[in-house]
Design a protein around this motif. Sequence first.
Motif, PDB file in Angstrom:
ATOM      1  N   GLY A 175     -20.429  11.399  -0.293  1.00 18.51           N
ATOM      2  CA  GLY A 175     -20.212  10.233  -1.143  1.00 18.51           C
ATOM      3  C   GLY A 175     -19.646  10.591  -2.503  1.00 18.51           C
ATOM      4  N   ARG A 176     -19.550  11.901  -2.758  1.00 21.83           N
ATOM      5  CA  ARG A 176     -18.980  12.325  -4.036  1.00 21.83           C
ATOM      6  C   ARG A 176     -17.455  12.222  -3.991  1.00 21.83           C
ATOM      7  NH1 ARG A 176     -21.928  18.076  -4.758  1.00 21.83           N
ATOM      8  NH2 ARG A 176     -21.233  18.202  -2.571  1.00 21.83           N
ATOM      9  N   VAL A 177     -16.881  12.000  -5.167  1.00 21.04           N
ATOM     10  CA  VAL A 177     -15.431  11.894  -5.312  1.00 21.04           C
ATOM     11  C   VAL A 177     -14.965  13.035  -6.202  1.00 21.04           C
ATOM     12  CG1 VAL A 177     -13.518  10.483  -6.186  1.00 21.04           C
ATOM     13  CG2 VAL A 177     -15.455   9.391  -5.020  1.00 21.04           C
ATOM     14  N   LYS A 214       0.832  -1.197   0.000  1.00 18.18           N
ATOM     15  CA  LYS A 214       0.000   0.000   0.000  1.00 18.18           C
ATOM     16  C   LYS A 214       0.870   1.252   0.000  1.00 18.18           C
ATOM     17  CE  LYS A 214      -3.987  -2.053   2.389  1.00 18.18           C
ATOM     18  NZ  LYS A 214      -4.925  -1.927   3.542  1.00 18.18           N
ATOM     19  N   TYR A 215       0.383   2.281  -0.706  1.00 16.31           N
ATOM     20  CA  TYR A 215       1.111   3.542  -0.767  1.00 16.31           C
ATOM     21  C   TYR A 215       0.589   4.502   0.303  1.00 16.31           C
ATOM     22  CZ  TYR A 215       3.025   2.054  -5.252  1.00 16.31           C
ATOM     23  OH  TYR A 215       3.696   1.364  -6.236  1.00 16.31           O
ATOM     24  N   PRO A 216       1.455   5.090   1.087  1.00 20.02           N
ATOM     25  CA  PRO A 216       1.019   6.063   2.103  1.00 20.02           C
ATOM     26  C   PRO A 216       0.356   7.278   1.461  1.00 20.02           C
ATOM     27  CG  PRO A 216       3.280   5.344   2.508  1.00 20.02           C
ATOM     28  CD  PRO A 216       2.907   4.849   1.145  1.00 20.02           C
ATOM     29  N   THR A 217      -0.588   7.882   2.158  1.00 22.05           N
ATOM     30  CA  THR A 217      -1.216   9.122   1.703  1.00 22.05           C
ATOM     31  C   THR A 217      -0.318  10.294   2.076  1.00 22.05           C
ATOM     32  OG1 THR A 217      -2.386   9.502   3.781  1.00 22.05           O
ATOM     33  CG2 THR A 217      -3.498   8.124   2.123  1.00 22.05           C
ATOM     34  N   ALA A 218      -0.673  11.480   1.584  1.00 27.45           N
ATOM     35  CA  ALA A 218       0.097  12.681   1.926  1.00 27.45           C
ATOM     36  C   ALA A 218       0.091  12.908   3.439  1.00 27.45           C
ATOM     37  CB  ALA A 218      -0.470  13.886   1.200  1.00 27.45           C
ATOM     38  N   ILE A 219      -1.051  12.698   4.073  1.00 25.45           N
ATOM     39  CA  ILE A 219      -1.151  12.900   5.520  1.00 25.45           C
ATOM     40  C   ILE A 219      -0.231  11.935   6.262  1.00 25.45           C
ATOM     41  CG2 ILE A 219      -2.681  12.709   7.521  1.00 25.45           C
ATOM     42  CD1 ILE A 219      -4.943  13.764   5.778  1.00 25.45           C
ATOM     43  N   ILE A 240     -14.238  16.830   3.204  1.00 15.92           N
ATOM     44  CA  ILE A 240     -13.414  15.672   2.859  1.00 15.92           C
ATOM     45  C   ILE A 240     -13.333  14.742   4.064  1.00 15.92           C
ATOM     46  CG2 ILE A 240     -11.101  14.902   2.202  1.00 15.92           C
ATOM     47  CD1 ILE A 240     -10.699  17.573   0.799  1.00 15.92           C
ATOM     48  N   ILE A 241     -13.558  13.454   3.824  1.00 16.87           N
ATOM     49  CA  ILE A 241     -13.432  12.482   4.916  1.00 16.87           C
ATOM     50  C   ILE A 241     -12.236  11.554   4.722  1.00 16.87           C
ATOM     51  CG2 ILE A 241     -15.874  12.543   5.509  1.00 16.87           C
ATOM     52  CD1 ILE A 241     -16.218   9.899   4.008  1.00 16.87           C
ATOM     53  N   ASP A 242     -11.707  11.478   3.479  1.00 21.34           N
ATOM     54  CA  ASP A 242     -10.575  10.585   3.253  1.00 21.34           C
ATOM     55  C   ASP A 242     -10.042  10.785   1.836  1.00 21.34           C
ATOM     56  OD1 ASP A 242      -8.677   8.675   3.741  1.00 21.34           O
ATOM     57  OD2 ASP A 242     -10.063   6.997   3.964  1.00 21.34           O
ATOM     58  N   PHE A 243      -8.844  10.266   1.616  1.00 18.95           N
ATOM     59  CA  PHE A 243      -8.345  10.151   0.253  1.00 18.95           C
ATOM     60  C   PHE A 243      -9.101   9.002  -0.410  1.00 18.95           C
ATOM     61  CE2 PHE A 243      -4.800  12.295   2.293  1.00 18.95           C
ATOM     62  CZ  PHE A 243      -4.399  13.207   1.313  1.00 18.95           C
ATOM     63  N   GLN A 263       6.877  22.801   8.235  1.00 17.26           N
ATOM     64  CA  GLN A 263       5.540  23.375   8.413  1.00 17.26           C
ATOM     65  C   GLN A 263       5.155  24.240   7.211  1.00 17.26           C
ATOM     66  OE1 GLN A 263       3.326  22.911  10.827  1.00 17.26           O
ATOM     67  NE2 GLN A 263       4.549  21.635  12.176  1.00 17.26           N
ATOM     68  N   GLN A 264       6.110  24.993   6.679  1.00 13.22           N
ATOM     69  CA  GLN A 264       5.838  25.828   5.518  1.00 13.22           C
ATOM     70  C   GLN A 264       5.539  24.985   4.287  1.00 13.22           C
ATOM     71  OE1 GLN A 264       8.333  29.472   4.934  1.00 13.22           O
ATOM     72  NE2 GLN A 264       9.446  28.730   6.721  1.00 13.22           N
ATOM     73  N   ILE A 265       6.271  23.877   4.124  1.00 14.62           N
ATOM     74  CA  ILE A 265       6.041  22.998   2.974  1.00 14.62           C
ATOM     75  C   ILE A 265       4.656  22.371   3.049  1.00 14.62           C
ATOM     76  CG2 ILE A 265       6.750  20.807   1.932  1.00 14.62           C
ATOM     77  CD1 ILE A 265       9.654  21.612   2.544  1.00 14.62           C
ATOM     78  N   ILE A 266       4.260  21.942   4.238  1.00 13.64           N
ATOM     79  CA  ILE A 266       2.913  21.376   4.406  1.00 13.64           C
ATOM     80  C   ILE A 266       1.864  22.405   4.008  1.00 13.64           C
ATOM     81  CG2 ILE A 266       1.239  20.509   6.096  1.00 13.64           C
ATOM     82  CD1 ILE A 266       3.617  19.278   7.628  1.00 13.64           C
ATOM     83  N   LYS A 267       2.087  23.651   4.403  1.00 12.81           N
ATOM     84  CA  LYS A 267       1.158  24.723   4.048  1.00 12.81           C
ATOM     85  C   LYS A 267       1.178  24.986   2.549  1.00 12.81           C
ATOM     86  CE  LYS A 267      -0.079  29.485   5.233  1.00 12.81           C
ATOM     87  NZ  LYS A 267       0.272  30.670   6.064  1.00 12.81           N
ATOM     88  N   CYS A 268       2.364  24.946   1.939  1.00 11.89           N
ATOM     89  CA  CYS A 268       2.491  25.206   0.503  1.00 11.89           C
ATOM     90  C   CYS A 268       1.822  24.117  -0.330  1.00 11.89           C
ATOM     91  CB  CYS A 268       3.965  25.301   0.103  1.00 11.89           C
ATOM     92  SG  CYS A 268       4.837  26.748   0.729  1.00 11.89           S
ATOM     93  N   ILE A 269       2.097  22.868   0.000  1.00  7.43           N
ATOM     94  CA  ILE A 269       1.582  21.744  -0.789  1.00  7.43           C
ATOM     95  C   ILE A 269       0.160  21.398  -0.396  1.00  7.43           C
ATOM     96  CG2 ILE A 269       1.934  19.305  -1.368  1.00  7.43           C
ATOM     97  CD1 ILE A 269       4.927  19.761  -0.914  1.00  7.43           C
ATOM     98  N   GLY A 270      -0.153  21.535   0.875  1.00  3.05           N
ATOM     99  CA  GLY A 270      -1.498  21.280   1.356  1.00  3.05           C
ATOM    100  C   GLY A 270      -1.662  19.899   1.964  1.00  3.05           C
ATOM    101  N   ILE A 271      -2.567  19.804   2.920  1.00  2.00           N
ATOM    102  CA  ILE A 271      -2.905  18.503   3.511  1.00  2.00           C
ATOM    103  C   ILE A 271      -3.429  17.565   2.428  1.00  2.00           C
ATOM    104  CG2 ILE A 271      -4.383  17.304   5.179  1.00  2.00           C
ATOM    105  CD1 ILE A 271      -2.212  19.019   6.450  1.00  2.00           C
ATOM    106  N   TYR A 272      -4.207  18.128   1.511  1.00  2.00           N
ATOM    107  CA  TYR A 272      -4.689  17.395   0.342  1.00  2.00           C
ATOM    108  C   TYR A 272      -4.070  18.061  -0.891  1.00  2.00           C
ATOM    109  CZ  TYR A 272      -8.082  15.815   3.793  1.00  2.00           C
ATOM    110  OH  TYR A 272      -8.679  15.299   4.927  1.00  2.00           O
TER     111      TYR A 272
END
Length: 390
Positions: A328-330, A284-289, A373-376, A308-317
């Motif tokens: 239920g929408r994707v 399994k591939y890890p998610t960004a989180i 958002i509830i998940d990737f 912390q700045q990179i997380i903000k730049c790239i985003g949690i998602y």
Amino acid sequence: MPTLVKCPITRLKIGQYVAEISQQMGQIKVSSPGWISDNTIIHELVAKGVVEVIVDTEKQLTKGLSNHELAVKSEFNDVPFEDELPRAKLAIEKLISHLQKAFSQIREKDIFDASPFYLATMTFIASGYRNPSALLCIVRAMTFEDYQLGHAIRTAAYYCNTFRVMKWPSDLIQDWIVGALLHDIGKLHMKQSIQQPNRLTINQTTREQDIFISPAHVENGINIARQIGGLAKETIEVIRMHHERLDGSGYPTGQKLTDINDAIRIFTIIDEFDRLMHTPIKGKYPTAIQAYQTLLKMEKQFDFEILQQIIKCIGIYPPGSLVLLKSGRVGIVLGHHGSTVKPDIKLIYDNRLHQHINVATLSLSKNKETDEIIDFYAKDTFSDLVERYL
């Protein structure tokens, strides 16, 4: 009286005097008019999306005037996502073509011409500076059979995105981005388990140091870079330093990064972030989180403030992620404006009804409805789903 004539960027020549930019795809302006003293200035204009300039035909460059070169500076205003998307695709396709050729020649221990590759990199950067989300979205949505190619392109896109959000001028980052694209070239002379770790099956047993801890690839990379010739010191520094760590636990020298510039501190994090996300753990591939969580546990190895700045730049998602909403929408994450957990999303599928839906864009940070958002959403469910809708 000056004679001002519009000149397409393709016809601009050394010795001409540029008074203004008349047409562009980017977001730059002339801070002081001046001479085109060499091809580097023309390449910079091309990379920043300049299409046409206004030239004073009565002025010609003469000896001793090189200190009056044209000076431009970047503006940090986004071109709309949908406007930049097709240009980003072309820039990425062109860079991938040159990078594939370069990697092939390196694997065959041949020498490649870095000039067209470098120009393609500048065009790639220009797109990232017009809209960082468009470039990153496409790169993350793509599937690369060659791990090294995908890793190089993605880290370069993350690097460009981070520099852009941190407001580094685009003309100062070009050599660093080339370094990101070439940082692992030393692995191209090594065995397949090192070059393509994503192809290892769950039941395969390969020593950890064979896959990840391979100091030899750094020395190989530096030697290859010397053979290529003409690469800037910043590019060589990325190749040399990308596995060093803040606390001295890295390799090949174990040098601490306490006195190293921010560009290297940024890249060591980005390199590890992408490796974490694209190396399977028990299939399994890890998610960004999950990748961020791992990096946060490695606080002694990386600059915590920059992380912390990179997380903000790239985003949690990050842009290009496929996410599942409470309804239920994707959808595909397009980018975020002020909120890393409430990005803009292109809705494409209904997971409850198991059917595609009419495409619509939803801004979670601006929309008053309660959806969230509830998940990737597992990209391998539809391997080409994101690419089809971009």
